[in-house]
Design an enzyme around this catalytic site. Structure first.
Site, PDB file in Angstrom:
ATOM      1  N   SER A  10       0.839  -1.199   0.000  1.00 16.47           N
ATOM      2  CA  SER A  10       0.000   0.000   0.000  1.00 16.47           C
ATOM      3  C   SER A  10       0.870   1.243   0.000  1.00 16.47           C
ATOM      4  O   SER A  10       1.672   1.459   0.919  1.00 16.47           O
ATOM      5  CB  SER A  10      -0.910   0.014   1.232  1.00 16.47           C
ATOM      6  OG  SER A  10      -1.458   1.310   1.376  1.00 16.47           O
ATOM      7  N   HIS A  35      -1.014  -1.380  -4.315  1.00 15.78           N
ATOM      8  CA  HIS A  35      -2.304  -1.101  -3.674  1.00 15.78           C
ATOM      9  C   HIS A  35      -2.445   0.404  -3.463  1.00 15.78           C
ATOM     10  O   HIS A  35      -1.616   1.047  -2.820  1.00 15.78           O
ATOM     11  CB  HIS A  35      -2.362  -1.840  -2.330  1.00 15.78           C
ATOM     12  CG  HIS A  35      -3.694  -1.774  -1.653  1.00 15.78           C
ATOM     13  ND1 HIS A  35      -4.740  -2.610  -1.963  1.00 15.78           N
ATOM     14  CD2 HIS A  35      -4.148  -0.964  -0.665  1.00 15.78           C
ATOM     15  CE1 HIS A  35      -5.778  -2.333  -1.193  1.00 15.78           C
ATOM     16  NE2 HIS A  35      -5.449  -1.331  -0.395  1.00 15.78           N
ATOM     17  N   ASP A  37      -4.845   3.323  -2.033  1.00 16.92           N
ATOM     18  CA  ASP A  37      -5.975   3.615  -1.148  1.00 16.92           C
ATOM     19  C   ASP A  37      -6.542   4.992  -1.452  1.00 16.92           C
ATOM     20  O   ASP A  37      -5.875   6.005  -1.269  1.00 16.92           O
ATOM     21  CB  ASP A  37      -5.508   3.562   0.311  1.00 16.92           C
ATOM     22  CG  ASP A  37      -5.251   2.135   0.772  1.00 16.92           C
ATOM     23  OD1 ASP A  37      -6.166   1.304   0.652  1.00 16.92           O
ATOM     24  OD2 ASP A  37      -4.133   1.853   1.239  1.00 16.92           O
ATOM     25  N   MET A  39      -9.340   7.697  -0.512  1.00 23.81           N
ATOM     26  CA  MET A  39     -10.245   8.060   0.592  1.00 23.81           C
ATOM     27  C   MET A  39     -10.825   9.445   0.357  1.00 23.81           C
ATOM     28  O   MET A  39     -10.131  10.337  -0.142  1.00 23.81           O
ATOM     29  CB  MET A  39      -9.473   8.047   1.913  1.00 23.81           C
ATOM     30  CG  MET A  39      -8.772   6.727   2.186  1.00 23.81           C
ATOM     31  SD  MET A  39      -8.014   6.714   3.810  1.00 23.81           S
ATOM     32  CE  MET A  39      -7.085   5.173   3.733  1.00 23.81           C
ATOM     33  N   HIS A  68      -8.244   0.581  -4.231  1.00 18.53           N
ATOM     34  CA  HIS A  68      -9.196   0.362  -3.143  1.00 18.53           C
ATOM     35  C   HIS A  68      -9.952   1.668  -2.898  1.00 18.53           C
ATOM     36  O   HIS A  68      -9.425   2.602  -2.293  1.00 18.53           O
ATOM     37  CB  HIS A  68      -8.402  -0.087  -1.903  1.00 18.53           C
ATOM     38  CG  HIS A  68      -9.242  -0.319  -0.689  1.00 18.53           C
ATOM     39  ND1 HIS A  68      -8.684  -0.519   0.564  1.00 18.53           N
ATOM     40  CD2 HIS A  68     -10.590  -0.398  -0.515  1.00 18.53           C
ATOM     41  CE1 HIS A  68      -9.655  -0.708   1.446  1.00 18.53           C
ATOM     42  NE2 HIS A  68     -10.822  -0.624   0.823  1.00 18.53           N
ATOM     43  N   MET A  70     -12.390   3.930  -1.145  1.00 21.19           N
ATOM     44  CA  MET A  70     -13.144   4.175   0.094  1.00 21.19           C
ATOM     45  C   MET A  70     -13.843   5.510  -0.085  1.00 21.19           C
ATOM     46  O   MET A  70     -13.542   6.500   0.590  1.00 21.19           O
ATOM     47  CB  MET A  70     -12.183   4.168   1.290  1.00 21.19           C
ATOM     48  CG  MET A  70     -11.678   2.774   1.644  1.00 21.19           C
ATOM     49  SD  MET A  70     -10.146   2.779   2.603  1.00 21.19           S
ATOM     50  CE  MET A  70      -8.952   2.839   1.271  1.00 21.19           C
ATOM     51  N   MET A 139     -11.148  -6.405   5.119  1.00 18.30           N
ATOM     52  CA  MET A 139     -10.446  -5.389   5.922  1.00 18.30           C
ATOM     53  C   MET A 139     -10.168  -5.957   7.318  1.00 18.30           C
ATOM     54  O   MET A 139     -11.091  -6.380   8.011  1.00 18.30           O
ATOM     55  CB  MET A 139     -11.303  -4.133   6.082  1.00 18.30           C
ATOM     56  CG  MET A 139     -11.540  -3.311   4.827  1.00 18.30           C
ATOM     57  SD  MET A 139     -10.067  -2.632   4.059  1.00 18.30           S
ATOM     58  CE  MET A 139      -9.279  -1.779   5.415  1.00 18.30           C
ATOM     59  N   ASP A 177      -6.340  -6.832   4.186  1.00 19.01           N
ATOM     60  CA  ASP A 177      -5.797  -5.470   4.197  1.00 19.01           C
ATOM     61  C   ASP A 177      -5.924  -4.846   5.582  1.00 19.01           C
ATOM     62  O   ASP A 177      -7.043  -4.653   6.070  1.00 19.01           O
ATOM     63  CB  ASP A 177      -6.580  -4.637   3.159  1.00 19.01           C
ATOM     64  CG  ASP A 177      -6.097  -3.206   3.035  1.00 19.01           C
ATOM     65  OD1 ASP A 177      -5.054  -2.862   3.617  1.00 19.01           O
ATOM     66  OD2 ASP A 177      -6.782  -2.430   2.333  1.00 19.01           O
TER      67      ASP A 177
HETATM   68  C1  DX5 Z   1      -6.644   1.311   5.375  1.00 19.94           C
HETATM   69  C2  DX5 Z   1      -6.070   0.921   4.045  1.00 19.94           C
HETATM   70  C3  DX5 Z   1      -4.928  -0.041   4.088  1.00 19.94           C
HETATM   71  C4  DX5 Z   1      -3.722   0.433   4.852  1.00 19.94           C
HETATM   72  C5  DX5 Z   1      -2.745  -0.667   5.044  1.00 19.94           C
HETATM   73  O1  DX5 Z   1      -7.842   1.977   5.186  1.00 19.94           O
HETATM   74  O2  DX5 Z   1      -7.081   0.320   3.253  1.00 19.94           O
HETATM   75  O3  DX5 Z   1      -4.566  -0.404   2.760  1.00 19.94           O
HETATM   76  O4  DX5 Z   1      -3.072   1.474   4.201  1.00 19.94           O
HETATM   77  O5  DX5 Z   1      -1.695  -0.175   5.800  1.00 19.94           O
HETATM   78  P1  DX5 Z   1      -1.087  -1.010   7.028  1.00 19.94           P
HETATM   79  O6  DX5 Z   1      -0.435  -2.225   6.420  1.00 19.94           O
HETATM   80  O7  DX5 Z   1      -0.105  -0.061   7.607  1.00 19.94           O
HETATM   81  O8  DX5 Z   1      -2.207  -1.365   7.930  1.00 19.94           O
HETATM   82 ZN    ZN Z   2      -6.515  -0.609   1.277  1.00 20.85          ZN
END
Ligand code: DX5
Ligand code: ZN
Length: 220
Positions: A10, A35, A37, A39, A68, A70, A139, A177
Site C-alpha cells: 500500500s 495497492h 488507497d 479516501m 481500493h 473508500m 479489511m 488489508d
Molecule cells: C486502510 C487501508 C490499508 C492500509 C494498510 O484503510 O485500506 O490499505 O493502508 O496499511 P497497514 O499495512 O499499515 O495497515
Molecule cells: Zn486498502
C-alpha cells in the site's frame, strides 16, 4: 501454496513527496500489485489521492494497480479511475445503492471487480454477487488509516469466505488489508487469503528494505 501468494504494497505508507520513485522501487523490490488507497473524507475520516495522481503514476510501471476505493457514492467515479489506469477496482458495498449496478459499471470498463468488507460487514452482503466478481478484500482494520493493529477476529470470516468460494467452485481471490505484519501474515494465508496488502510493514520494517520485507511476507 506460498507460490500463489501475491503481495500488494500500500503506497499509503510511501513518501508522498516522491511517489513515483516509490512505485518504481516497489516494482524492483518484487511487488506483485500496487495497492492504492483512495479516501474521500466522507466514507472514511481521511483524504488521500484521486485519479489525477494515479494517471501520473501509470506510465511508471506495468504492475497491476489494485485500487481500493473508500469513497461514497462510488458509481460517479468508476469511469475516472478506470481511465486513470486502475486494473482492479474495489469498492465497499455500503458505498453504493445498487451493488450489481456498480459491478456492471466496472465490468463495462474491462476492469477486475473487487468488493471490500469492513471488519463488521458480513459475508451475506456480497454472497449473491460472488460469481460476478474477481476479488473480495477483507479489511482487518477499520478503513481510513495505515499503521493500525490487525483484528484477528476477521480470520474466521476469511475462512468462511474461502469455504464458500470453494463450495461454489468459483475462482475469487481473497485479499486481506490492514495491520499485516511478519507474524500474522501466516495466519491470514492459512485462513485463505492469497493476496496480502501491507503498508507500514513493507515501508518501515528493516529500515525500509522493501525487497526484504516483501520476501518475508511472501515466505512466512
Ligand atoms: C486502510 C487501508 C490499508 C492500509 C494498510 O484503510 O485500506 O490499505 O493502508 O496499511 P497497514 O499495512 O499499515 O495497515
Ligand atoms: Zn486498502
Amino acid at each position: 501454496m506460498s507460490n500463489s501468494i501475491k503481495i500488494s504494497p500500500s503506497i499509503l505508507s510511501a513518501d508522498f513527496s516522491k511517489l513515483g520513485s516509490e512505485v518504481v522501487a516497489l516494482e524492483k523490490a518484487g511487488a506483485d500489485y500496487i495497492h492504492i488507497d483512495v479516501m474521500d473524507g466522507h466514507f472514511v475520516p481521511n483524504l488521500t489521492i484521486g485519479p489525477e495522481v494515479i494517471k501520473k503514476l501509470r506510465p511508471l510501471t506495468k504492475k497491476t494497480f489494485d485500487v481500493h476505493l473508500m469513497i461514497s457514492p462510488v458509481d460517479n467515479f468508476v469511469k475516472e479511475f478506470a481511465n486513470a489506469g486502475a486494473d482492479i477496482i474495489t469498492f465497499h458495498p455500503e458505498a453504493t445503492s445498487n451493488i450489481s449496478n456498480t459491478i456492471n459499471l466496472i465490468r463495462k470498463e474491462n476492469k477486475k471487480v473487487g468488493i471490500s468488507l469492513k471488519p463488521n460487514s458480513r459475508i451475506n452482503l456480497i454472497e449473491n454477487h460472488l460469481d460476478k466478481i474477481d476479488l473480495v478484500l477483507i479489511m482487518s482494520v477499520e478503513p481510513g488509516f495505515g499503521g493500525q493493529k490487525f483484528m484477528p477476529e476477521v480470520l474466521e470470516k476469511t475462512k468462511l469466505l474461502k469455504d464458500l468460494i470453494e463450495k461454489k467452485n468459483l475462482k475469487v481471490d481473497i485479499e486481506i488489508d490492514g495491520g499485516i505484519n511478519f507474524e500474522n501474515c501466516s495466519l491470514a494465508k492459512k485462513a485463505g487469503a492469497n493476496i496480502l496488502v501491507s503498508g507500514s510493514t513493507i515501508f518501515n520494517e528493516n529500515k525500509g528494505d522493501l525487497k526484504k520485507n516483501i520476501e518475508i511476507l511472501r515466505k512466512n
